[in-house]
Motif scaffolding. Sequence first.
Motif, PDB file in Angstrom:
ATOM      1  N   THR A  71       0.829  -1.201   0.000  1.00  0.00           N
ATOM      2  CA  THR A  71       0.000   0.000   0.000  1.00  0.00           C
ATOM      3  C   THR A  71       0.859   1.245   0.000  1.00  0.00           C
ATOM      4  OG1 THR A  71      -0.139  -0.043   2.406  1.00  0.00           O
ATOM      5  CG2 THR A  71      -1.925  -1.119   1.181  1.00  0.00           C
TER       6      THR A  71
ATOM      7  N   ALA B 266       2.404   4.889  -0.985  1.00  0.00           N
ATOM      8  CA  ALA B 266       1.652   6.113  -1.226  1.00  0.00           C
ATOM      9  C   ALA B 266       1.972   6.775  -2.555  1.00  0.00           C
ATOM     10  CB  ALA B 266       1.899   7.105  -0.098  1.00  0.00           C
TER      11      ALA B 266
ATOM     12  N   ARG C  85      -2.397   0.426  -5.536  1.00  0.00           N
ATOM     13  CA  ARG C  85      -3.010   0.158  -4.238  1.00  0.00           C
ATOM     14  C   ARG C  85      -4.127  -0.835  -4.459  1.00  0.00           C
ATOM     15  NH1 ARG C  85      -3.069   5.346  -0.512  1.00  0.00           N
ATOM     16  NH2 ARG C  85      -3.004   3.668   0.959  1.00  0.00           N
TER      17      ARG C  85
ATOM     18  N   VAL D  90      -4.750  12.199  -5.492  1.00  0.00           N
ATOM     19  CA  VAL D  90      -4.643  10.775  -5.173  1.00  0.00           C
ATOM     20  C   VAL D  90      -6.014  10.113  -5.050  1.00  0.00           C
ATOM     21  CG1 VAL D  90      -2.383  10.986  -4.090  1.00  0.00           C
ATOM     22  CG2 VAL D  90      -4.439  11.178  -2.674  1.00  0.00           C
ATOM     23  N   LYS D  91      -7.060  10.918  -4.872  1.00  0.00           N
ATOM     24  CA  LYS D  91      -8.422  10.383  -4.759  1.00  0.00           C
ATOM     25  C   LYS D  91      -9.399  11.408  -5.318  1.00  0.00           C
ATOM     26  CE  LYS D  91      -7.326   8.019  -0.463  1.00  0.00           C
ATOM     27  NZ  LYS D  91      -7.428   8.107   0.970  1.00  0.00           N
TER      28      LYS D  91
ATOM     29  N   THR E 135      -8.881  14.933  -3.664  1.00  0.00           N
ATOM     30  CA  THR E 135      -8.038  14.802  -2.476  1.00  0.00           C
ATOM     31  C   THR E 135      -6.603  14.686  -2.951  1.00  0.00           C
ATOM     32  OG1 THR E 135      -9.835  13.673  -1.326  1.00  0.00           O
ATOM     33  CG2 THR E 135      -7.630  13.466  -0.364  1.00  0.00           C
TER      34      THR E 135
ATOM     35  N   SER F  65      -3.673  14.471  -0.988  1.00  0.00           N
ATOM     36  CA  SER F  65      -2.681  13.768  -0.169  1.00  0.00           C
ATOM     37  C   SER F  65      -3.397  12.771   0.727  1.00  0.00           C
ATOM     38  CB  SER F  65      -1.895  14.771   0.686  1.00  0.00           C
ATOM     39  OG  SER F  65      -2.770  15.486   1.543  1.00  0.00           O
ATOM     40  N   ASP F  66      -2.628  11.835   1.240  1.00  0.00           N
ATOM     41  CA  ASP F  66      -3.155  10.890   2.216  1.00  0.00           C
ATOM     42  C   ASP F  66      -2.858  11.444   3.605  1.00  0.00           C
ATOM     43  OD1 ASP F  66      -4.105   8.854   0.451  1.00  0.00           O
ATOM     44  OD2 ASP F  66      -2.031   8.260   0.072  1.00  0.00           O
ATOM     45  N   GLY F  67      -3.330  10.773   4.606  1.00  0.00           N
ATOM     46  CA  GLY F  67      -3.007  11.175   5.961  1.00  0.00           C
ATOM     47  C   GLY F  67      -4.191  11.717   6.720  1.00  0.00           C
ATOM     48  N   LYS F  68      -3.894  12.222   7.893  1.00  0.00           N
ATOM     49  CA  LYS F  68      -4.927  12.676   8.821  1.00  0.00           C
ATOM     50  C   LYS F  68      -5.652  13.937   8.345  1.00  0.00           C
ATOM     51  CE  LYS F  68      -5.282  12.406  13.800  1.00  0.00           C
ATOM     52  NZ  LYS F  68      -4.576  12.433  15.064  1.00  0.00           N
TER      53      LYS F  68
ATOM     54  N   PRO G  89      -5.760  15.621   4.908  1.00  0.00           N
ATOM     55  CA  PRO G  89      -5.421  15.761   3.497  1.00  0.00           C
ATOM     56  C   PRO G  89      -5.951  17.075   2.916  1.00  0.00           C
ATOM     57  CG  PRO G  89      -7.261  14.272   3.752  1.00  0.00           C
ATOM     58  CD  PRO G  89      -6.775  14.603   5.134  1.00  0.00           C
TER      59      PRO G  89
END
Length: 170
Positions: free
Chosen positions: A35, A37, A42, A119-120, A140, A142-145, A147
Amino acid sequence: MSVRSRTHSRKILLTAVALTGGLTLAAVTPALAGTGASHTTRAAAVSSAQGDPRNVTQHVADFYGAYIDAVWATDDRSAGPAADALRRFYLSAAAQKKVAAFEKKEHADGILFAQSVPVKWNVAYTGSGAGHATSRVTLTWSDGKHPQVTRIDVQSDLRTLKITDLKPVR
């Protein structure tokens, strides 16, 4: 039970066991995949998709999904022509001109209103009237808490399903 019948039964049993094992491996493999980033694949443990080519919001979602896939694939020589073809197919001529003018002025992608690739993405119906429907595209980055997220209102013609206007939500 005859020898022939027992042999046939064993073959059926072994085939069933092999098929079950193969299906189990196929179901488990995506869950065990990495997974990372960055531009890595993914895999989702449970993934499902469906569509309806008559649905205007689905049409916008199909466009953004395919377009983001194409611009994400920077190492694929067919990606650029694919992104251009998607624009020609999904956008009205007027929307294509507006996107081109934005890109010339801002030096950024006129579909994503950015210089990078999200990324999304998510698309939701927000209303309709006067022969058009509006969908809100949430990108979206970026990933993370926490984004980074941007939104674009996309207007589509209800008869042709062509995208007729794109506006970043401020």
